[in-house]
Motif scaffolding. Structure first.
Motif, PDB file in Angstrom:
ATOM      1  N   VAL A  44      -2.650  -1.550  -5.573  1.00  0.00           N
ATOM      2  CA  VAL A  44      -2.097  -2.649  -4.769  1.00  0.00           C
ATOM      3  C   VAL A  44      -0.724  -3.052  -5.302  1.00  0.00           C
ATOM      4  CG1 VAL A  44      -2.443  -5.050  -4.077  1.00  0.00           C
ATOM      5  CG2 VAL A  44      -4.363  -3.473  -4.053  1.00  0.00           C
ATOM      6  N   THR A  89      -1.082  -7.037   3.747  1.00  0.00           N
ATOM      7  CA  THR A  89      -1.476  -6.233   2.591  1.00  0.00           C
ATOM      8  C   THR A  89      -2.972  -5.942   2.643  1.00  0.00           C
ATOM      9  OG1 THR A  89       0.273  -7.158   1.233  1.00  0.00           O
ATOM     10  CG2 THR A  89      -1.573  -6.191   0.067  1.00  0.00           C
ATOM     11  N   SER A 113       1.192  -2.389   1.721  1.00  0.00           N
ATOM     12  CA  SER A 113       1.839  -3.708   1.699  1.00  0.00           C
ATOM     13  C   SER A 113       3.001  -3.696   2.670  1.00  0.00           C
ATOM     14  CB  SER A 113       2.387  -4.035   0.307  1.00  0.00           C
ATOM     15  OG  SER A 113       1.353  -4.346  -0.574  1.00  0.00           O
ATOM     16  N   SER A 171       1.883  -0.558  -4.256  1.00  0.00           N
ATOM     17  CA  SER A 171       2.236  -0.644  -2.834  1.00  0.00           C
ATOM     18  C   SER A 171       3.223  -1.792  -2.611  1.00  0.00           C
ATOM     19  CB  SER A 171       0.990  -0.832  -1.963  1.00  0.00           C
ATOM     20  OG  SER A 171       0.447  -2.129  -2.087  1.00  0.00           O
ATOM     21  N   LYS A 172       3.023  -2.886  -3.314  1.00  0.00           N
ATOM     22  CA  LYS A 172       3.944  -4.023  -3.156  1.00  0.00           C
ATOM     23  C   LYS A 172       5.308  -3.687  -3.732  1.00  0.00           C
ATOM     24  CE  LYS A 172       2.412  -7.818  -2.352  1.00  0.00           C
ATOM     25  NZ  LYS A 172       1.659  -9.048  -2.251  1.00  0.00           N
TER      26      LYS A 172
END
Ligand code: SF4
Length: 315
Positions: free
Chosen positions: A209, A160, A277, A212-213
């Protein structure tokens, strides 16, 4: 007068959370099994083909023997989608206590690896429960009177990364960042490719973030974003990732990425926040939908990204 929905009992939530954790640990979502098999069939490099076939064998064996498919059982985490009409016995505090208990019990019963430790002392409580562990993230859905308890046992944590791009960097900058990320992590085998890649574009750094995960963990392989512009970029980035030739576990080959999923959020006019990620090929996820009438339905498609979740306007 509005009819109040019956509260969903904690005992039922516990059962669903425990079982969803068990299913995540010991089964492989169908889209994953299909992707594993396809990658093995179309691989042109003999060593990569051998390793990809072993991934297929390993996944089938894990399911048959009711055991985790990797000795590293990742970090158990929850995504909870709550219907707007749902009522929860004891409220959200009770829900969170129940979710933590289910992880602790499952860690003991099925021998998930106790991966969560204090970051400085490295003290290990032995049950995957601690400060902010397991993660619990929420979203809400109009009309529903149910709760979806989505469990992910997330592996590939080294893959990540985040970069603040400028708007002028555009798609070229996004591609450059993805390639840097893959070169850094995939070639060294740190995230155990083939991986499912989630890309967050826009929003604030933390949103980017997080998206993206979620994109990596909460969409099925082959699913495309409803915006054709984003969907086309997903296909383009997946093709780019696979053209690197890093391949399975970095041994070189045709499949580095099973799929790329992109999620977007409106960004500051001066920036293009970008996050990547990777979810490793130990693809572990399950969902339990808990209804107020006592039913629990299990499935492997999270259905996390609903039109409401991706809403653009006020309604
Ligand atoms: S990255 Fe995934 S496959 Fe590799 S060791 Fe961790 S959980 Fe297992």
């Amino acid at each position: 007068m509005a009819v109040r929905t019956a509260a969903i009992p904690q005992e039922l939530i516990y059962r669903a959370a425990y079982e969803a954790n068990r299913l995540a640990a010991t089964t492989v979502p169908r889209d994953g099994l299909v992707a594993f098999q396809r990658a093995a069939q179309r691989e042109s490099k003999p060593l990569a083909r051998f390793v990809l076939r072993k991934i297929v064998d390993n996944a089938n064996l894990a399911v048959a023997e009711n055991r985790p498919m990797c000795a590293d059982t990742g970090l158990p985490r929850y995504y909870v989608k709550v219907g707007n009409e749902a009522a929860i016995e004891g409220g959200f505090v009770a829900l969170e206590r129940t979710l933590r208990q289910a992880v602790a019990d499952l860690t003991h019963d099925i021998q998930l690896r106790a991966n969560r430790v204090h970051p400085l002392t490295r003290h290990n409580p032995g049950n995957n429960v601690g400060i902010f562990a397991p993660n619990v993230d929420y979203s809400f859905e109009p009309d529903g009177d149910w709760i979806d308890i989505i469990v992910v046992h997330k592996g590939g944590l080294f893959g990540t990364d985040y970069r603040m791009l400028f708007p002028a960097d555009g798609v070229t900058g996004i591609k450059r960042f993805l390639l840097d990320n893959l070169a850094e992590f995939a070639r060294r085998g740190l995230s155990c490719p083939p991986v499912i890649i989630g890309v967050g574009l826009g929003g604030t750094k933390d949103q980017c973030v997080r998206l993206s995960k979620e994109a990596a963990c909460l969409r099925s392989i082959g699913d495309r974003h409803p915006d054709p512009l984003v969907a086309d970029l997903e296909v383009e980035l997946n093709d780019l990732a696979n053209r690197t030739g890093f391949g399975v576990m970095g041994v070189g080959g045709d499949t580095t990425s099973y799929d790329v999923h992109i999620e977007i959020a409106y960004a500051h006019t001066g920036g293009l926040p970008t996050a990547v990620s990777q979810l490793c090929h130990a693809y572990r996820r399950a969902v339990g939908r808990v209804h107020p009438d006592g039913r629990v339905e299990y499935r492997d498609d999270p259905q996390w990204f609903t039109p409401y979740y991706r809403r653009v306007g006020i309604e």
